[in-house]
Structures are given as C-alpha cells and as structure tokens.
Design an enzyme around this catalytic site. Structure first.
Site, mmCIF file in Angstrom:
data_model
loop_
_atom_site.group_PDB
_atom_site.id
_atom_site.type_symbol
_atom_site.label_atom_id
_atom_site.label_comp_id
_atom_site.label_asym_id
_atom_site.label_seq_id
_atom_site.Cartn_x
_atom_site.Cartn_y
_atom_site.Cartn_z
ATOM 1 N N GLU A 5 1.033 -1.476 0.012
ATOM 2 C CA GLU A 5 0.059 0.140 -0.061
ATOM 3 C C GLU A 5 0.743 0.730 -0.008
ATOM 4 O O GLU A 5 2.039 0.761 0.278
ATOM 5 C CB GLU A 5 -0.783 -0.030 1.265
ATOM 6 C CG GLU A 5 -1.902 -1.066 1.331
ATOM 7 C CD GLU A 5 -2.586 -1.230 3.049
ATOM 8 O OE1 GLU A 5 -2.517 -0.194 3.294
ATOM 9 O OE2 GLU A 5 -2.891 -2.509 2.856
ATOM 10 N N LYS A 19 2.532 4.637 1.438
ATOM 11 C CA LYS A 19 2.659 4.801 2.704
ATOM 12 C C LYS A 19 2.273 6.441 3.054
ATOM 13 O O LYS A 19 3.326 7.418 2.451
ATOM 14 C CB LYS A 19 3.965 4.668 3.074
ATOM 15 C CG LYS A 19 4.026 4.948 4.799
ATOM 16 C CD LYS A 19 5.614 4.688 5.108
ATOM 17 C CE LYS A 19 5.998 5.185 7.056
ATOM 18 N NZ LYS A 19 5.736 6.036 7.411
ATOM 19 N N ASP A 54 1.939 10.400 3.855
ATOM 20 C CA ASP A 54 2.396 10.712 4.762
ATOM 21 C C ASP A 54 1.531 12.770 5.435
ATOM 22 O O ASP A 54 1.731 12.986 5.494
ATOM 23 C CB ASP A 54 3.465 12.056 3.968
ATOM 24 C CG ASP A 54 4.819 12.158 4.927
ATOM 25 O OD1 ASP A 54 4.981 11.822 6.122
ATOM 26 O OD2 ASP A 54 5.640 13.163 4.359
ATOM 27 N N TYR A 110 -6.551 2.147 6.099
ATOM 28 C CA TYR A 110 -5.941 1.181 5.626
ATOM 29 C C TYR A 110 -5.570 -0.034 6.608
ATOM 30 O O TYR A 110 -5.101 -0.800 6.746
ATOM 31 C CB TYR A 110 -4.571 1.558 5.291
ATOM 32 C CG TYR A 110 -3.644 2.669 6.616
ATOM 33 C CD1 TYR A 110 -3.421 2.008 7.742
ATOM 34 C CD2 TYR A 110 -3.543 3.952 6.194
ATOM 35 C CE1 TYR A 110 -2.595 2.978 9.121
ATOM 36 C CE2 TYR A 110 -3.255 4.389 7.395
ATOM 37 C CZ TYR A 110 -2.585 4.022 8.475
ATOM 38 O OH TYR A 110 -2.415 4.939 9.143
ATOM 39 N N LYS A 155 10.841 2.810 3.138
ATOM 40 C CA LYS A 155 11.224 3.919 2.693
ATOM 41 C C LYS A 155 11.507 4.265 1.779
ATOM 42 O O LYS A 155 12.576 4.332 1.078
ATOM 43 C CB LYS A 155 11.901 4.894 3.770
ATOM 44 C CG LYS A 155 10.680 4.302 5.379
ATOM 45 C CD LYS A 155 10.314 5.254 5.723
ATOM 46 C CE LYS A 155 10.422 6.756 6.424
ATOM 47 N NZ LYS A 155 9.756 7.515 7.271
ATOM 48 N N CYS A 190 14.184 43.696 -14.448
ATOM 49 C CA CYS A 190 14.253 42.582 -14.492
ATOM 50 C C CYS A 190 15.467 42.911 -16.290
ATOM 51 O O CYS A 190 15.875 43.415 -16.554
ATOM 52 C CB CYS A 190 13.001 42.695 -16.305
ATOM 53 S SG CYS A 190 13.072 41.171 -16.929
ATOM 54 N N CYS A 195 15.185 42.149 -19.860
ATOM 55 C CA CYS A 195 15.049 43.457 -20.846
ATOM 56 C C CYS A 195 15.171 44.674 -20.174
ATOM 57 O O CYS A 195 15.349 46.504 -20.861
ATOM 58 C CB CYS A 195 13.243 43.764 -21.509
ATOM 59 S SG CYS A 195 12.448 43.984 -19.641
ATOM 60 N N CYS A 220 7.891 42.432 -13.883
ATOM 61 C CA CYS A 220 8.543 42.579 -15.019
ATOM 62 C C CYS A 220 7.085 42.867 -16.368
ATOM 63 O O CYS A 220 6.589 42.047 -16.980
ATOM 64 C CB CYS A 220 9.280 42.254 -16.049
ATOM 65 S SG CYS A 220 9.266 42.972 -17.742
ATOM 66 N N CYS A 276 9.060 41.365 -23.469
ATOM 67 C CA CYS A 276 10.271 41.732 -23.038
ATOM 68 C C CYS A 276 10.764 39.964 -23.414
ATOM 69 O O CYS A 276 9.724 38.739 -23.853
ATOM 70 C CB CYS A 276 9.700 41.107 -20.896
ATOM 71 S SG CYS A 276 10.921 40.316 -20.089
HETATM 72 S S1 IVH Z 1 -0.350 0.620 8.658
HETATM 73 C C1 IVH Z 1 1.295 -0.652 13.510
HETATM 74 N N1 IVH Z 1 -0.779 1.263 6.352
HETATM 75 O O1 IVH Z 1 2.655 5.015 8.705
HETATM 76 C C2 IVH Z 1 0.553 0.500 12.556
HETATM 77 N N2 IVH Z 1 0.266 2.867 7.922
HETATM 78 O O2 IVH Z 1 4.741 3.704 11.365
HETATM 79 C C3 IVH Z 1 0.154 -0.321 11.538
HETATM 80 N N3 IVH Z 1 0.547 4.976 7.623
HETATM 81 O O3 IVH Z 1 1.674 5.241 12.959
HETATM 82 C C4 IVH Z 1 0.043 1.037 10.052
HETATM 83 N N4 IVH Z 1 0.154 4.161 5.243
HETATM 84 O O4 IVH Z 1 1.247 6.751 10.263
HETATM 85 C C5 IVH Z 1 0.218 1.750 7.981
HETATM 86 N N5 IVH Z 1 -0.932 2.199 4.326
HETATM 87 C C6 IVH Z 1 0.147 2.319 5.672
HETATM 88 C C7 IVH Z 1 -0.181 4.017 5.591
HETATM 89 C C8 IVH Z 1 -0.069 3.635 6.820
HETATM 90 C C9 IVH Z 1 0.754 5.693 6.563
HETATM 91 C C10 IVH Z 1 1.245 5.750 8.303
HETATM 92 C C11 IVH Z 1 -0.062 5.359 9.935
HETATM 93 C C12 IVH Z 1 1.773 4.343 11.433
HETATM 94 C C13 IVH Z 1 3.136 4.729 10.084
HETATM 95 C C14 IVH Z 1 3.798 3.484 10.851
#
Ligand code: IVH
Length: 668
Positions: free
Chosen positions: A115, A117, A119, A227, A315, A409, A412, A427, A432
């Site tokens: 999946e 991740k 942010d 998720y 990561k 500018c 020009c 400008c 220009c």
């Molecule tokens: S599963 C046991 N799935 O990443 C934790 N986490 O350190 C289970 N996160 O705290 C989390 N996308 O905030 C999971 N598809 C995803 C995620 C996800 C982002 C974050 C979440 C978690 C941290 C993992």
C-alpha cells in the site's frame, strides 16, 4: 399530485440524498449533480431543521461543523494500541523481512499487500451502528486526543456509513492529510493575509487537526484515507485485501492503489515502480507499506515492543541534500514574475542532479536568511521545482553577501513593479524576450500544444534570431528558416514542421490552456471550453458571464477578459486561426460518437498508453472516465497492478477489459 411528505420523511430523504452525493463527490470523485442542486438540498434540509428542531439528528449533514470552539481536547485511550512500523530502505531488507515472516509462520509462501505510505497524521475512528462516534489522534500510541469535532468537518469522512448490514462497532485507522493542490492554495491565502506559510502538507495537516475551532478546521482542505480495520476478524474479514474492500463498500476512501502479491519479488517491483511515480499523486507519500495479507497470520505473528511483525515500511530514499549556494539569479517567468533562484554546487538527490532551487521571492529569502556562499538544505518535494528549505547556519563562514531583488527586469531592463498586496515583483514589458521564451515553452509543452522537439534550447534560438515574436509566428516558420539555425539538421527541421502541423489538431481546450492566460490552468481551460465554444464567444461574453461558468471565479474572468481584449492578443489569435489551429470547440453531435454516454474506469498501468492518452481517447469518442467503479460503470479497463477497482467491478458484475479490447472499442 401525490400526498405531501411529512417534514420528518422529507428530512430523512434529504439526508440520504446528501449523503449519497457527498460520497460521489468526495470519495468516489464522480459527482452526479451540479453544485447548485446539491446546495439546494442542503438549504432545504437546514430550513426544515430550523423550523422543526426536534428533527435534528447528530449525523445530519448540516451538523458537520458543530459547536463552539473547544477549550482543549479530551484524552482518550486506544483499546488496541496504535503501533508504528519498522522502516526499511532497500530490497534486501524487504527480503530479510520476508524470511523472518516465513520462518516464524513455518510456511514457504505468504501473500502480501503493498500500500501507499501516506505522509499525514494517523487517526482512529469508531463507528457505532454506522454512526461516527469518535475520532482520535494517535498520541503516544496508548492515548490520544479526541478530535471528533475536527474529523467531522472532513467531507470525505462519512458521518454515517453506507450499506445495510452495518457492524455494531467498527474501529478503523487511517491517515488525515492535505492534498498538495489544497496545500498550495491554503499557503497562498495565508501568505496573502500575512500568516506564515506551512512548510509542507504534513505539518499543515497536523496543525489543522489540532485547531480548537472546528469552523476554522472546516476551511482547511483536509482529506482522509483509511488502511486498517482494527477488529477485522471479529467482523468476518479474513484478509487485509477484504478489509480494504469492505471499507470502500461502506463509503470510506480506503487503500488506493493497493496491490496483492504472492512473492516478495513482486512486492519489491511494486515498491520500486511506485517510487518512480511517487509524484503523480496529488498527495505526499513517503514510502510503501507491506503487510501480511491474512489477518489470522498477522495475529499469529504479533508484535515486538512498539511495532508489528506482520508489516513493514519501505521508505523512499531521502529527497533532500546539503549543498552550497554559489550564486542567486533572477528568472523571468511566463507572466513576467521575477523569481530568485539559487544556483547550487550540483548535488545528486534520488535519481537526478540538482543545480538550481527556487527561493520564491524576497520575503522567502529574508525568512530563510539565505546568503550567497551559504550551505543549505535543498528538497525535491512533490513540486516540480526543488526548493531551499533551510540554511545550515553552523557552516556559515565570515559575513556572506546578502541578496536584494533588482529594481529592473534582468532580461529587458524595464522597471519591475510590485502589485498591491503581492510579494512578487513583475516585469510589465509586453516585449520582454524572457517572458516570450517562457510563454513559447509553455505553448509547446506536453499538456498544451505538445509540439515535439520544440524545447528550451530551440525556443531560445528562435527568439534570439528574431524568427518568432509570438505563438502565431511558429506556424509560419519555413524549412529554410530552420535549417539555417545552428545545430539544426534537415531531418530535425522536417520533424519540427510535422510536429507543428500535428499540433493544429489539438482540441480547443488545450489551445486555450496553451495561450498562457494568467490563472487559466488546464482545468479552467476545459471548463471554459465546454461553456463557450470559441474565443470569440468568450470575448463577447465579458467578465460577468465568464464568471458564471463552473470553476471560474471573478479573478479568472477578469484575466480572461483583459487577455482577449488586448489588441496584441487578438492579432495572435487571428494568426493562429489563419494557420488552422482550432480556435473553436469541435461540435460533438450527441449520440453520434462511438462511445457516447459510456462510462469507463481505468485501473492499473496499461503497457501501451499513458493514463492521459487513454482518458483523451475515451473522451474523444464521446465517453466519460470516472475514477471509481459503480453499478453505472460500463467498462473497467484493467492494466498491470490493478487496485481494488477490479475487485469492485467483479462484485458488481461490470465488464472488465484489457488494453487490446479497449483499443478495439476505441477503433469502433
Ligand atoms: S499500517 C502498526 N498502512 O505510517 C501500524 N500505516 O509507522 C499499522 N501509515 O503510524 C499502520 N500509510 O500513520 C499503515 N498504508 C498504511 C499507512 C500507514 C501511512 C502511517 C501510519 C503509521 C505509520 C507507520
């Protein structure tokens, strides 16, 4: 005439309607009615509830923003602690994880999900009998803040789940985040009103979720993706894949782009290919999450300390680096904006070498206190242009020179002006050359006229040689003109001429976008093109009427009106028309197109065409592309690495086709 409904029945009906359209709009990305109609439902419901207060319910869509600002958040305990994942940074570490999992389970094969991740900020939601009753932050994992009132303001989070057999209690976890586009708009508003800009979308999301006034939170463009179903087994969900599909069925945004793999090598492929395309999404992801698909196996694997043994984060490599600012230059943009740019000692950052990074404007230079010779941290974020995020003050030697934006500018020599309330310098010169170059580059770019071979270097030559002084001139270039240019062979000249010829076929909305009218991006251009069939019609309409179109506000309307009103631009449009460029929308006789009225959903990667090409092909043939599968979908086109959409299509019995069949359909 039928009997008039009781107010109670009508309120219930309105709530169902609004809930349905909220889901179509915010979760499925596939609205079925106009905003205006939606607003009418909402207004009618609010009026009913005002007249009959006893009809008010806690899940009413009018109650998304409720109550006065809080004094503080209450602490809540997580029944199942919110753990975090261990991080890995390489394929080999993923293979080690695979080996550990198999060893502990004493099996040879394991199915995994991969999946995105996200942010953002992790949250836990509890729905009781389908109603959202609690939303909490992760906090220290054991206890978090009750942010229910804030979560309720997020439009894509249903206040009531969809479906008939809803669980008595379901706890789900996911991430609250801010889409990049919303983040950019929010920051623009903040800077304009004198508030400090947020550094990145994650900070903006975290800051917003912690606001005590839900009314304030409502104005923040937050979104949420889920998720995890915490009590999955209890609810009869045997795998992570099923849990994600179940959440989607209940109307939650869940696990986009989830893939299921039966080997770690496949998992690694998915991770690497997503890494390459990480910037295609409108939200930040900082890696991928790999999970053992079977929930029962997850429970057998358990956790160590604060992270589970059944999942791991992969990561993406850091996208920032430390380097030295060798100089600061001023770049002239397409609209005349003067932008300071740091010229860097070249540094390698995840796959490419950076030698320039934007400094935005004088305010940003002052805020960062960047000086020439400073050691800085540069970041390659979601945006196309890398930026300087911080000065490493400890490495500053002596008293390096400060930089001031010039009064004129640099291209020009005309004086630069600062519009009221704007930080940016501009400008204003219509002649220009730097602006012209940027405009031509935009005109020729992929999303605009897509003129292959007309890149920066050639644009520079054409302008410097005096061959081109507006878009229209491009179409009167001759073979001799081109061959006479330095480094231009006969073959490239011919290629360019035929690319120019092909560009005349671009649909009107692309041409409109290519014109580079201020504030008219590709979305606005499409909206304008579908409302007004030609630039002539747009010019005749005037700002007021333009502003009535979807997506078009007064600022955009003004900009379009003044662009089309300028004599110089009219001349250019005449030249383009004379050259055969489409300055009018192709009239599309309803029903005559091959795929008229057909709804498509695209999922996974097609080997032979990009997503944009596929969407365009469907639309040209009169069809529509939506982003999610519903019972009204006619075809789901499946590429490699399809997501949950394919599953949903199967569930609903929608026709699933591959690229080959898709091409046959398009060919008619
Ligand atoms: S599963 C046991 N799935 O990443 C934790 N986490 O350190 C289970 N996160 O705290 C989390 N996308 O905030 C999971 N598809 C995803 C995620 C996800 C982002 C974050 C979440 C978690 C941290 C993992």
């Amino acid at each position: 005439m039928g009997m008039k409904k009781s107010p109670e029945a009508r309120a219930g009906e309105l709530r169902r309607l609004i809930r349905h359209h909220d889901r179509q709009y915010y979760v499925e990305n596939d609205p079925e009615i106009a905003d205006f109609e939606y607003d009418q439902f909402l207004a009618e419901l609010a009026a009913l509830e005002k007249r009959y207060p006893e009809l008010m319910t806690p899940d009413s869509p009018t109650a998304r923003v409720s109550g006065a600002p809080l004094k503080g958040f209450t602490t809540v305990r997580h029944a199942v602690p919110m753990l975090s994942l261990d991080n890995t940074y390489s394929a080999d570490e993923l293979r080690d994880f695979d080996a550990r999992v198999k060893k502990q389970l004493a099996v040879d094969d394991v199915d995994y999900t991969v999946e995105l991740k996200l942010d953002g900020v992790s949250v836990s939601l509890i729905y009781a009998n389908g109603l959202l009753v609690r939303g909490a932050t992760r906090g220290d994992g054991g206890r978090g803040d009750d942010v229910t009132a804030n979560i309720r303001t997020i439009r894509s989070v249903p206040l009531e789940l969809a479906g008939v057999e809803l669980p008595e209690r379901i706890e789900i976890r996911g991430e609250v985040f801010m889409p990049r586009s919303g983040f950019a708009a929010l920051n623009e508003r903040r800077v304009r009103s004198g508030a400090p800009a947020f550094v990145n979308p994650r900070n903006a999301a975290a800051g917003s979720l912690k606001l005590l006034d839900p009314k304030e939170v409502e104005r923040r463009p937050l979104d949420a993706i889920f998720y995890q179903v915490v009590n999955a087994l209890e609810l009869g969900l045997a795998t992570q894949t099923e849990a994600v599909a179940a959440m989607a069925c209940m109307g939650l945004k869940a696990g986009p782009h989830i893939a299921r793999c039966n080997s770690m090598e496949d998992v690694i492929d998915v991770c690497l290919s997503r890494q390459e395309r990480r910037h295609e999404l409108d939200y930040d992801i900082d890696g991928m999450v790999v999970k053992v698909d079977s929930i029962e196996k997850q429970l057998r694997l358990g956790a160590t300390g604060k992270s589970p043994r059944w999942g791991i984060a992969y990561k993406f490599p850091a996208e920032s680096a430390t380097t030295v600012v060798e100089d600061i230059a001023v770049q002239v943009g397409r609209t005349g904006r003067l932008t300071p740019v740091a010229l860097l000692d070249p540094v390698f950052v995840s796959g490419s070498t950076l030698s320039r990074a934007t400094l935005h404007n004088q305010d940003e230079i002052d805020r960062l206190d960047v000086r020439i010779g400073d050691t800085v941290i540069v970041e390659k974020g979601g945006e196309v242009i890398p930026k300087v995020v911080k000065v490493v003050k400890a490495k500053r030697v002596g008293r390096p020179r400060r930089f001031r934006m010039p009064k004129r500018c640099p291209a020009c020599g005309e004086p630069a002006s600062r519009l009221d309330g704007e930080v940016d310098l501009r400008c204003d010169s219509a002649s220009c050359p730097a602006q012209l170059k940027r405009r031509l580059e935009h005109f020729a770019s992929r999303g605009a006229m897509d003129i292959e071979g007309l890149g920066k270097a050639l644009v520079d030559q054409l302008v410097d040689e005096g061959l081109v002084s507006d878009y229209g001139d491009l179409y009167s270039l001759t073979r001799d003109d081109l061959v006479a240019l330095e480094r231009m062979g006969e073959k490239s000249a011919d290629n360019l001429l035929s690319a120019l010829e092909r560009s005349k076929e671009r649909p009107f909305d692309r041409v409109l976008y290519a014109l580079g009218i201020r504030h008219v991006g590709s979305r606005v251009a499409s909206a304008l093109a579908s409302e007004f069939s030609s630039t002539t019609a747009m010019a005749a309409a005037g700002a007021l009427e333009l502003a009535a179109a979807d997506e078009v506000g007064p600022v955009i309307a003004e900009s379009v009106e003044s662009f089309l009103g300028a004599d110089r631009n009219r001349e250019i449009i005449e030249k383009l028309t004379a050259a055969g460029v489409r300055m009018e929308a192709r009239s599309r006789a309803p029903g005559s197109a091959k795929l008229s009225g057909k709804r498509f959903v695209l999922t996974g990667t097609l080997p032979g065409m990009t997503r944009t090409e596929a969407v365009e092909a469907v639309e040209t043939a009169g069809g529509r592309v939506s982003s999610s599968v519903s019972s009204r979908t006619d075809y789901v086109v499946v590429g490699s690495e399809p997501g949950t959409k394919e599953m949903k299509a199967r569930e609903l019995g929608v026709t699933i086709i591959g690229e080959e069949e898709f091409r046959r359909l398009l060919a008619g």
